[in-house]
Write a protein that holds these residues in place. Structure first.
Motif, PDB file in Angstrom:
ATOM      1  N   SER A  92     -30.268  60.675  -5.604  1.00 46.12           N
ATOM      2  CA  SER A  92     -30.143  61.222  -6.837  1.00 46.12           C
ATOM      3  C   SER A  92     -31.271  62.266  -7.177  1.00 46.12           C
ATOM      4  CB  SER A  92     -30.003  60.217  -8.029  1.00 46.12           C
ATOM      5  OG  SER A  92     -30.036  60.828  -9.187  1.00 46.12           O
ATOM      6  N   THR A  93     -30.916  63.349  -7.939  1.00 42.79           N
ATOM      7  CA  THR A  93     -31.680  64.365  -8.475  1.00 42.79           C
ATOM      8  C   THR A  93     -31.890  64.598  -9.719  1.00 42.79           C
ATOM      9  OG1 THR A  93     -30.451  66.073  -8.060  1.00 42.79           O
ATOM     10  CG2 THR A  93     -31.974  65.511  -6.147  1.00 42.79           C
ATOM     11  N   ASN A  94     -32.813  64.799 -10.399  1.00 43.77           N
ATOM     12  CA  ASN A  94     -32.993  65.056 -11.901  1.00 43.77           C
ATOM     13  C   ASN A  94     -32.145  64.049 -12.620  1.00 43.77           C
ATOM     14  OD1 ASN A  94     -34.365  67.418 -11.357  1.00 43.77           O
ATOM     15  ND2 ASN A  94     -32.699  68.395 -10.914  1.00 43.77           N
ATOM     16  N   ASP A  95     -32.320  62.629 -12.245  1.00 45.58           N
ATOM     17  CA  ASP A  95     -31.884  61.523 -13.235  1.00 45.58           C
ATOM     18  C   ASP A  95     -30.251  61.499 -13.090  1.00 45.58           C
ATOM     19  OD1 ASP A  95     -34.272  60.295 -13.824  1.00 45.58           O
ATOM     20  OD2 ASP A  95     -34.432  61.696 -15.502  1.00 45.58           O
ATOM     21  N   GLN A  96     -29.925  62.117 -11.989  1.00 46.18           N
ATOM     22  CA  GLN A  96     -28.207  62.133 -11.790  1.00 46.18           C
ATOM     23  C   GLN A  96     -27.767  60.536 -11.703  1.00 46.18           C
ATOM     24  OE1 GLN A  96     -27.309  63.968  -8.086  1.00 46.18           O
ATOM     25  NE2 GLN A  96     -25.224  64.295  -8.840  1.00 46.18           N
ATOM     26  N   ALA A  97     -26.934  60.282 -12.049  1.00 49.57           N
ATOM     27  CA  ALA A  97     -26.386  58.849 -11.890  1.00 49.57           C
ATOM     28  C   ALA A  97     -25.523  58.831 -10.377  1.00 49.57           C
ATOM     29  CB  ALA A  97     -25.204  58.672 -12.870  1.00 49.57           C
ATOM     30  N   HIS A  98     -25.560  57.437  -9.997  1.00 49.14           N
ATOM     31  CA  HIS A  98     -24.897  57.279  -8.738  1.00 49.14           C
ATOM     32  C   HIS A  98     -23.377  57.645  -8.844  1.00 49.14           C
ATOM     33  CE1 HIS A  98     -24.765  53.380 -10.765  1.00 49.14           C
ATOM     34  NE2 HIS A  98     -23.727  53.211  -9.857  1.00 49.14           N
ATOM     35  N   ILE A 158     -31.139  55.091  -4.898  1.00 49.71           N
ATOM     36  CA  ILE A 158     -30.575  53.858  -5.553  1.00 49.71           C
ATOM     37  C   ILE A 158     -29.861  53.268  -4.630  1.00 49.71           C
ATOM     38  CG2 ILE A 158     -28.610  53.736  -7.233  1.00 49.71           C
ATOM     39  CD1 ILE A 158     -29.276  56.486  -8.235  1.00 49.71           C
ATOM     40  N   VAL A 159     -29.910  51.785  -4.805  1.00 47.43           N
ATOM     41  CA  VAL A 159     -29.322  50.771  -4.083  1.00 47.43           C
ATOM     42  C   VAL A 159     -28.521  49.850  -4.845  1.00 47.43           C
ATOM     43  CG1 VAL A 159     -29.574  48.564  -2.699  1.00 47.43           C
ATOM     44  CG2 VAL A 159     -31.383  50.357  -2.726  1.00 47.43           C
ATOM     45  N   LYS A 160     -27.173  50.019  -4.592  1.00 43.12           N
ATOM     46  CA  LYS A 160     -26.070  49.484  -5.358  1.00 43.12           C
ATOM     47  C   LYS A 160     -25.418  48.215  -4.492  1.00 43.12           C
ATOM     48  CE  LYS A 160     -21.767  49.905  -8.088  1.00 43.12           C
ATOM     49  NZ  LYS A 160     -20.810  50.934  -8.272  1.00 43.12           N
ATOM     50  N   THR A 172     -32.986  51.283  -8.787  1.00 43.44           N
ATOM     51  CA  THR A 172     -33.430  52.619  -8.655  1.00 43.44           C
ATOM     52  C   THR A 172     -35.040  52.553  -8.437  1.00 43.44           C
ATOM     53  OG1 THR A 172     -33.911  52.928 -11.049  1.00 43.44           O
ATOM     54  CG2 THR A 172     -31.661  53.626 -10.101  1.00 43.44           C
ATOM     55  N   PHE A 173     -35.261  53.626  -7.296  1.00 38.48           N
ATOM     56  CA  PHE A 173     -36.674  53.780  -6.837  1.00 38.48           C
ATOM     57  C   PHE A 173     -36.840  55.165  -7.003  1.00 38.48           C
ATOM     58  CE2 PHE A 173     -34.774  49.927  -5.111  1.00 38.48           C
ATOM     59  CZ  PHE A 173     -35.773  49.115  -5.450  1.00 38.48           C
ATOM     60  N   ASP A 174     -38.100  55.677  -7.431  1.00 36.90           N
ATOM     61  CA  ASP A 174     -38.372  57.041  -7.444  1.00 36.90           C
ATOM     62  C   ASP A 174     -38.879  57.300  -6.168  1.00 36.90           C
ATOM     63  OD1 ASP A 174     -37.891  57.428 -10.180  1.00 36.90           O
ATOM     64  OD2 ASP A 174     -40.050  56.752 -10.553  1.00 36.90           O
ATOM     65  N   LEU A 175     -38.631  58.361  -5.547  1.00 36.57           N
ATOM     66  CA  LEU A 175     -38.839  58.796  -3.967  1.00 36.57           C
ATOM     67  C   LEU A 175     -39.789  59.913  -4.012  1.00 36.57           C
ATOM     68  CD1 LEU A 175     -37.933  57.849  -1.084  1.00 36.57           C
ATOM     69  CD2 LEU A 175     -36.172  59.298  -1.223  1.00 36.57           C
ATOM     70  N   SER A 176     -40.950  59.908  -3.476  1.00 35.50           N
ATOM     71  CA  SER A 176     -41.838  60.642  -3.004  1.00 35.50           C
ATOM     72  C   SER A 176     -42.005  61.320  -1.643  1.00 35.50           C
ATOM     73  CB  SER A 176     -43.546  60.399  -3.458  1.00 35.50           C
ATOM     74  OG  SER A 176     -44.113  61.359  -3.230  1.00 35.50           O
TER      75      SER A 176
END
Length: 185
Positions: A92-98, A158-160, A172-176
């Motif tokens: 996801s980018t910019n807090d886009q939902a899965h 995001i893991v669902k 959800t995990f922020d990815l750098s």
């Protein structure tokens, strides 16, 4: 003595939830509910993913995961059951939902499945290279998502996971993403 019995009775009722009606907690449509505090989608709350790991290190909801471009990293999980379940990964980018638009991987897992993750514990290897996040299990390709022209500072992994009864858990995990030159310095 009456006062002590009365206080104990009140404490027991409040610990049991006060005897409310079970029908009050489910919606009229019986659709899974979303917990606003955790973003977790649930049916009856009986499916929770455990031990989400990136490169053999446990991460918790919302934590920052740093990966290096051009190198593989492992994503591991533990389902609460070895019965059939589905596990999906999203970028996801910019807090886009899965959604289906940003899904990387969709696997059918568990003992009732003939998938690449036959039990409650699963592992996928992923790599970020050439503006793509690609995932595989062993030599079997399982999915890819392109993120070219997207802000690398706002990626979310995001893991669902969902069981056969539509009870789901979303983490959800922020990815750098670091470039190879940043990691070498």
């Amino acid at each position: 003595m009456k006062h002590i019995f009365f206080i104990i009775s009140i404490l027991m009722l409040s610990a049991c939830g006060g005897g409310g009606n079970d029908n009050e907690k489910s919606s009229a449509t019986d659709e899974p509910q979303v917990d606003a505090g955790t973003g977790t989608q649930t049916g009856d709350g009986s499916f929770t993913l455990h031990n989400i790991r990136f490169d053999s290190k446990d991460y918790y909801e919302g934590e920052l995961v740093t990966i290096t471009e051009g190198t593989t990293f492992d994503v591991q999980w533990v389902s609460p059951t070895s019965a059939a379940y589905i596990i999906d990964f999203y970028l996801s980018t910019n807090d886009q939902a899965h959604s289906d638009n940003n899904k990387i991987v969709g696997l059918k897992c568990g003992s009732d499945s003939l998938s690449l993750c036959p039990n409650a514990t699963g592992e996928v290897q992923c790599e970020v290279a050439n503006n793509n996040l690609t995932c595989s299990i062993g030599s079997d390709f399982v999915g890819s998502e392109n993120f070219q022209d997207k802000d690398l500072s706002s990626l979310t992994f995001i893991v669902k996971g969902c069981d056969a009864f539509s009870n789901c858990d979303v983490k959800t995990f922020d990815l750098s993403v670091q470039s190879n030159t940043d990691a070498a310095e």
